[in-house]
Design a protein around this motif. Structure first.
Motif, mmCIF file in Angstrom:
data_model
loop_
_atom_site.group_PDB
_atom_site.id
_atom_site.type_symbol
_atom_site.label_atom_id
_atom_site.label_comp_id
_atom_site.label_asym_id
_atom_site.label_seq_id
_atom_site.Cartn_x
_atom_site.Cartn_y
_atom_site.Cartn_z
ATOM 1 N N UNK A 62 -27.739 -15.790 3.230
ATOM 2 C CA UNK A 62 -28.116 -16.489 1.990
ATOM 3 C C UNK A 62 -26.915 -16.921 1.155
ATOM 4 N N UNK A 63 -25.695 -16.831 1.716
ATOM 5 C CA UNK A 63 -24.509 -17.300 1.004
ATOM 6 C C UNK A 63 -23.785 -16.253 0.197
ATOM 7 N N UNK A 64 -24.321 -15.041 0.119
ATOM 8 C CA UNK A 64 -23.652 -13.956 -0.602
ATOM 9 C C UNK A 64 -22.947 -13.061 0.411
ATOM 10 N N UNK A 65 -21.619 -12.963 0.291
ATOM 11 C CA UNK A 65 -20.837 -12.240 1.290
ATOM 12 C C UNK A 65 -19.926 -11.223 0.633
ATOM 13 N N UNK A 66 -19.889 -10.032 1.204
ATOM 14 C CA UNK A 66 -18.937 -9.000 0.818
ATOM 15 C C UNK A 66 -18.280 -8.419 2.052
ATOM 16 N N UNK A 67 -17.215 -7.651 1.842
ATOM 17 C CA UNK A 67 -16.553 -6.948 2.936
ATOM 18 C C UNK A 67 -16.379 -5.494 2.554
ATOM 19 N N UNK A 68 -16.294 -4.622 3.547
ATOM 20 C CA UNK A 68 -16.136 -3.199 3.292
ATOM 21 C C UNK A 68 -15.510 -2.556 4.526
ATOM 22 N N UNK A 69 -14.767 -1.460 4.316
ATOM 23 C CA UNK A 69 -14.237 -0.715 5.447
ATOM 24 C C UNK A 69 -12.907 -0.052 5.152
ATOM 25 N N UNK A 70 -12.526 0.935 5.990
ATOM 26 C CA UNK A 70 -11.291 1.690 5.799
ATOM 27 C C UNK A 70 -10.190 1.301 6.776
ATOM 28 N N UNK A 71 -8.956 1.700 6.458
ATOM 29 C CA UNK A 71 -7.830 1.648 7.376
ATOM 30 C C UNK A 71 -7.614 0.219 7.890
ATOM 31 N N UNK A 72 -7.629 0.000 9.216
ATOM 32 C CA UNK A 72 -7.461 -1.348 9.752
ATOM 33 C C UNK A 72 -8.593 -2.258 9.297
ATOM 34 N N UNK A 73 -9.761 -1.690 9.026
ATOM 35 C CA UNK A 73 -10.881 -2.474 8.512
ATOM 36 C C UNK A 73 -10.582 -2.989 7.104
ATOM 37 N N UNK A 74 -9.650 -2.331 6.413
ATOM 38 C CA UNK A 74 -9.135 -2.865 5.163
ATOM 39 C C UNK A 74 -8.201 -4.034 5.420
ATOM 40 N N UNK A 75 -7.392 -3.941 6.487
ATOM 41 C CA UNK A 75 -6.476 -5.035 6.818
ATOM 42 C C UNK A 75 -7.244 -6.313 7.128
ATOM 43 N N UNK A 76 -8.342 -6.203 7.862
ATOM 44 C CA UNK A 76 -9.119 -7.402 8.172
ATOM 45 C C UNK A 76 -9.723 -8.011 6.904
ATOM 46 N N UNK A 77 -9.985 -7.175 5.896
ATOM 47 C CA UNK A 77 -10.462 -7.719 4.617
ATOM 48 C C UNK A 77 -9.356 -8.503 3.917
ATOM 49 N N UNK A 78 -8.146 -7.928 3.855
ATOM 50 C CA UNK A 78 -7.035 -8.631 3.211
ATOM 51 C C UNK A 78 -6.696 -9.918 3.961
ATOM 52 N N UNK A 79 -6.863 -9.909 5.291
ATOM 53 C CA UNK A 79 -6.590 -11.117 6.074
ATOM 54 C C UNK A 79 -7.538 -12.245 5.654
ATOM 55 N N UNK A 80 -8.808 -11.929 5.475
ATOM 56 C CA UNK A 80 -9.763 -12.932 5.017
ATOM 57 C C UNK A 80 -9.446 -13.375 3.591
ATOM 58 N N UNK A 81 -8.927 -12.449 2.776
ATOM 59 C CA UNK A 81 -8.648 -12.739 1.370
ATOM 60 C C UNK A 81 -7.403 -13.595 1.172
ATOM 61 N N UNK A 82 -6.590 -13.796 2.217
ATOM 62 C CA UNK A 82 -5.456 -14.715 2.085
ATOM 63 C C UNK A 82 -5.926 -16.109 1.658
ATOM 64 N N UNK A 83 -7.073 -16.495 2.180
ATOM 65 C CA UNK A 83 -7.694 -17.775 1.822
ATOM 66 C C UNK A 83 -9.196 -17.523 1.759
ATOM 67 N N UNK A 84 -9.659 -16.881 0.688
ATOM 68 C CA UNK A 84 -11.044 -16.402 0.674
ATOM 69 C C UNK A 84 -12.056 -17.539 0.753
ATOM 70 N N UNK A 85 -13.034 -17.425 1.643
ATOM 71 C CA UNK A 85 -14.098 -18.438 1.693
ATOM 72 C C UNK A 85 -14.918 -18.388 0.414
ATOM 73 N N UNK A 86 -15.557 -19.484 0.035
ATOM 74 C CA UNK A 86 -16.291 -19.506 -1.222
ATOM 75 C C UNK A 86 -17.438 -18.513 -1.276
ATOM 76 N N UNK A 87 -17.946 -18.105 -0.120
ATOM 77 C CA UNK A 87 -19.052 -17.140 -0.109
ATOM 78 C C UNK A 87 -18.610 -15.729 -0.463
ATOM 79 N N UNK A 88 -17.321 -15.418 -0.331
ATOM 80 C CA UNK A 88 -16.836 -14.055 -0.529
ATOM 81 C C UNK A 88 -16.860 -13.703 -2.013
ATOM 82 N N UNK A 89 -17.686 -12.711 -2.372
ATOM 83 C CA UNK A 89 -17.899 -12.366 -3.770
ATOM 84 C C UNK A 89 -17.485 -10.938 -4.115
ATOM 85 N N UNK A 90 -17.163 -10.108 -3.117
ATOM 86 C CA UNK A 90 -16.771 -8.721 -3.405
ATOM 87 C C UNK A 90 -16.098 -8.116 -2.189
#
Length: 567
Positions: free
Chosen positions: A140-168
């Motif tokens: 529905x267009x609402x996107x968040x990310x969550x996770x620890x350790x390397x799963x945090x790295x994949x979040x920061x990687x997406x946040x380099x150029x955050x898609x407009x759907x990413x809200x948290x």
């Protein structure tokens, strides 16, 4: 790459599949206590093939609430597989609370195609996953990310150029800088590198394979970490299975082109997506979390910080009820417009020494610094030295280096420990303050300013802050290591960053400052010859002299000792 122009595809009707989550996930979920009751029955779509940026299939599991209606989506990208514990902790638990959860294996792991390469593909593959989400009828267009350790790295990687759907974002004991994970001031964080190599290589193969590999590493750890040259030990034992291991250890210079792109610090420095950060005082990534927090605050990004009495692993074990509740409240607030679960202040820290929590408006709370000075007779005092004579000397022998004991490790041996086994060694020196007349709170970054000289010109210095109780037990609070390169007898000034802490030293307790030439195998031992640690075949004892211009630097205004008449 800019994602601002993307729009979700028209949504069509979706018929949820009938499969239940895996039995292992449901069985483990049934054993957990102190977690919120499920709000929805959960369904499961396993084994979806999502195209990576290069077209490789990324195997993905979809967990969802079996309830009519729209729900936000959480993207969880991991190199550790999609089974236990990730399936119950992220897939099942968050879907129970009203989220679609997309649990995806990174390239070359968990059955996904392509080759796994540290850090190099996560940004592109994260955006490819979001592009796939836009085509799903349930998104529905609402996107968040969550996770620890390397799963945090994949979040920061997406946040380099955050898609407009990413809200948290909810980053738990998370990573953003591989160099800082693997090296400290040019010294390899040897034990963590080996543990991380085994974790990334074997955990996605299943818990049995992971457990066998960890057991083999623990049994062979002494031989691996004392081999001469050091490279011969880990190459013979692990390097064929961990192809990037020798590369990360062979590049100790942070400015080496090898590390280009390995740090995602710039993501936090420009982010506007509300971000929750969680760490533990003895987490191997605690310093990275505080760096993330500082960058987010300076960028004006809405952020929350939780620092608990945890290690990297215990945050996801005994700390999990609180970690889960914190992340759930943050994601609901920013994806579901439900702020009822948020705590009243942006920062909450656990105070060691008194086992209590404090809510704060910011971190650190004061820029002030208090200096404590070492004396030749082993005392620690607030009085500056009156002469320039050396304080003490000790000999570090790389053939018998001081062992690592507790502290911020990835292993189960992390955390606070009784430091008696260290402090009886002749190559470990301590400076101890008088009993405190009143409690002393230390909240913020701790450091040591050292004036050091050596007879060979090559050494490391390990510094640790300890709490000595009324019975004389010395417990580590925080620590750090720095590389020392000296010339002649003149001292060189070195700053050892000893991490951050929130700790109350009780009345009657004493501060202790501990110094040595190693913490092995947490850090690769310095051979004392100037050769690189990986290639040295000869070892040379080093005489390390501490000079009078040295001080332990604590945040705050300090406290008077019990025998002091006043301030």
């Amino acid at each position: 790459m800019t994602s601002a122009t993307h729009e979700a595809a028209p949504r069509s009707a979706w018929t949820p599949p009938k499969a239940k989550p895996p039995l292992t996930a449901r069985m483990l979920r049934a054993t957990w206590r102190r977690l919120p009751a499920a709000q929805h029955e959960v369904g499961w779509q396993p084994g979806l093939a999502v195209p990576a940026a290069d077209g490789s299939p990324l195997i993905t599991d979809h967990y969802f609430p079996r309830t009519p209606g729209d729900f936000p989506t959480l993207l969880v990208r991991s190199p550790y597989g999609r089974g236990v514990p990730w399936s119950p902790m992220y897939g099942l638990l968050f879907a129970e609370q009203g989220f679609h959860v997309v649990l995806q294996s990174c390239r070359g792991t968990g059955g996904s195609g392509g080759r796994f390469e540290l850090w190099r593909n996560e940004a592109a593959d994260g955006h490819a996953a979001v592009a796939w989400l836009r085509e799903q009828p349930w998104f529905d267009g609402r996107l968040g990310t969550v996770g620890p350790s390397y799963l945090g790295y994949t979040q920061w990687a997406l946040a380099l150029d955050p898609p407009p759907e990413l809200q948290a974002m909810a980053v738990q004991v998370g990573l953003h800088d591989f160099y800082a994970l693997f090296h400290a001031d040019g010294t390899p964080r040897l034990e963590n590198v080996l543990l991380d190599g085994v974790g990334i290589t074997y955990q996605h193969q299943g818990m049995a394979a992971f457990a066998r590999a960890m057991l083999c590493l623990q049994r062979g750890l002494r031989g691996i970490t004392t081999a001469r040259p050091l490279r011969s030990g880990y190459v013979a034992s692990l390097a064929e299975d961990v192809p990037w291991l020798d590369d990360v250890l062979s590049h100790p210079d942070a400015d080496d082109p090898y590390w280009h792109g390995a740090s995602l610090a710039e993501a936090a420095g420009q982010l506007t997506v509300p971000t929750s950060l969680i760490t533990g005082w003895h987490d191997a990534l605690v310093d990275q979390t505080f760096e993330q927090y500082g960058r987010l605050r300076r960028a004006g990004c809405e952020t929350a910080l939780l620092a608990g009495p945890w290690t990297h692993t215990s945050a996801l074990q005994r700390g999990w009820p609180q970690v889960f509740a914190e992340s759930l409240a943050w994601l609901r607030a920013h994806l579901c417009d439900d702020r009822s679960g948020l705590r009243p202040t942006p920062v909450r820290v656990h105070m060691g020494g008194e086992d209590a929590w404090r809510d704060l408006d910011a971190w650190p709370i004061s820029p002030a610094t208090t200096e404590w000075f070492p004396t030749p007779d082993g005392h620690l005092t607030r009085q500056p030295p009156t002469d320039s004579a050396p304080v003490t000397s000790f000999t570090y022998d790389p053939a018998d280096p001081p062992p690592s004991l507790g502290g911020p490790l990835l292993s189960r041996t992390a955390g606070p420990r009784d430091n008696a086994p260290l402090e009886t060694r002749k190559d470990v020196v301590t400076f101890t303050g008088p009993p405190l007349a009143e409690p002393l709170d230390v909240l913020g970054p701790v450091a040591a300013r050292l004036g050091v000289s050596t007879d060979t010109g090559h050494a490391d210095v390990f510094a640790r802050l300890c709490d000595v109780d009324a019975q004389g037990r010395s417990t580590n609070v925080c620590d750090g290591l720095a590389r020392v390169a000296t010339s002649g007898a003149a001292p060189t000034e070195v700053t050892v960053r000893m991490s951050s802490t929130a700790y109350r030293f009780a009345a009657g307790h004493r501060l202790r400052w501990q110094l040595s030439g190693a913490a092995h195998p947490r850090f690769a031992r310095n051979p004392g010859t100037g050769e690189p640690a990986l290639d040295a075949t000869e070892l040379a004892p080093v005489r390390i002299t501490l000079h009078a211009d040295s001080a332990l630097l604590l945040p705050g205004r300090g406290a008077r000792p019990a025998d002091s008449p006043g301030r």
